[in-house]
Design an enzyme around this catalytic site. Structure first.
Site, PDB file in Angstrom:
ATOM      1  N   ARG A  67      -9.865 -12.677  -5.006  1.00 28.30           N
ATOM      2  CA  ARG A  67     -10.982 -13.092  -4.157  1.00 28.30           C
ATOM      3  C   ARG A  67     -12.174 -12.151  -4.224  1.00 28.30           C
ATOM      4  NH1 ARG A  67      -7.094 -14.844   0.616  1.00 28.30           N
ATOM      5  NH2 ARG A  67      -6.419 -12.770   0.071  1.00 28.30           N
ATOM      6  N   GLU A 104       3.754  -5.021   0.696  1.00 29.26           N
ATOM      7  CA  GLU A 104       4.727  -5.138   1.770  1.00 29.26           C
ATOM      8  C   GLU A 104       6.075  -5.645   1.241  1.00 29.26           C
ATOM      9  OE1 GLU A 104       1.501  -7.534   2.501  1.00 29.26           O
ATOM     10  OE2 GLU A 104       1.027  -5.466   2.000  1.00 29.26           O
TER      11      GLU A 104
END
Length: 180
Positions: A67, A104
């Site tokens: 992005r 994560e």
């Protein structure tokens, strides 16, 4: 927040609870991209910040996969600069350098072409959102491998509770909008 342009951008950010997993509040920038006025405002606000902070000292904008590719080229155009790409590993042709970083849920790798920048060139890194700071930190490491000077990292949105800004230190960081 009195700036009408910033208010326009903020109104376009949507929140989706429990996406992509329970307990996560996802900040969606898609409506900013859909609305030409808010996208133009976001690019203009970032450009004004960079002009005020760095003047004409920036050589390139580095957009992060994926992005950051939406904001990087437009921001570079607004500033009259070129844009270099930092991609997920295995996506760029020719000789590259790469860095690994923790997510994560595992590990990821970024790369940049070895000839993307000359030593000493000054770069600003841009992405849509800063969360834990892992991706931007890895990008800064890559730029350091090319002996580029990272002047600053910027994003549209910052998730302050995840403390990504701290991971970037001593590189300065700026975001248009901050959410807990």
């Amino acid at each position: 927040m009195a700036d009408p342009e910033l208010q326009l951008v903020e109104r376009r950010i949507r929140s989706f609870p429990d996406f992509p997993t329970p307990g996560v509040l996802f900040r969606d920038i898609s409506p900013v991209l859909k609305d030409p006025a808010s996208f133009r405002a976001a690019i203009g606000l970032l450009a004004r910040h960079l002009k005020a902070t760095h003047g004409g000292r920036i050589d390139y904008i580095a957009g992060l996969d994926s992005r950051g590719f939406l904001f990087g080229p437009s921001l570079a155009q607004e500033l009259g600069l070129g844009c270099v790409l930092i991609r997920k590993r295995g996506k760029l042709p020719g000789p590259t350098v790469w860095a690994s970083y923790a997510l994560e849920y595992g590990k990821a790798e970024l790369e940049i072409q070895k000839d993307a920048l000359e030593p000493g060139q000054r770069v600003v890194v841009v992405d849509d959102l800063l969360a834990t700071g892992g991706t931007m930190h890895a990008a800064c490491e890559l730029l350091g491998c090319l002996q580029a000077e990272v002047l600053e990292c910027v994003s549209l949105v910052e998730l302050t509770s995840l403390k990504g800004r701290e991971k970037l230190a001593p590189v300065p960081f700026f975001s248009l909008l901050q959410y807990e």
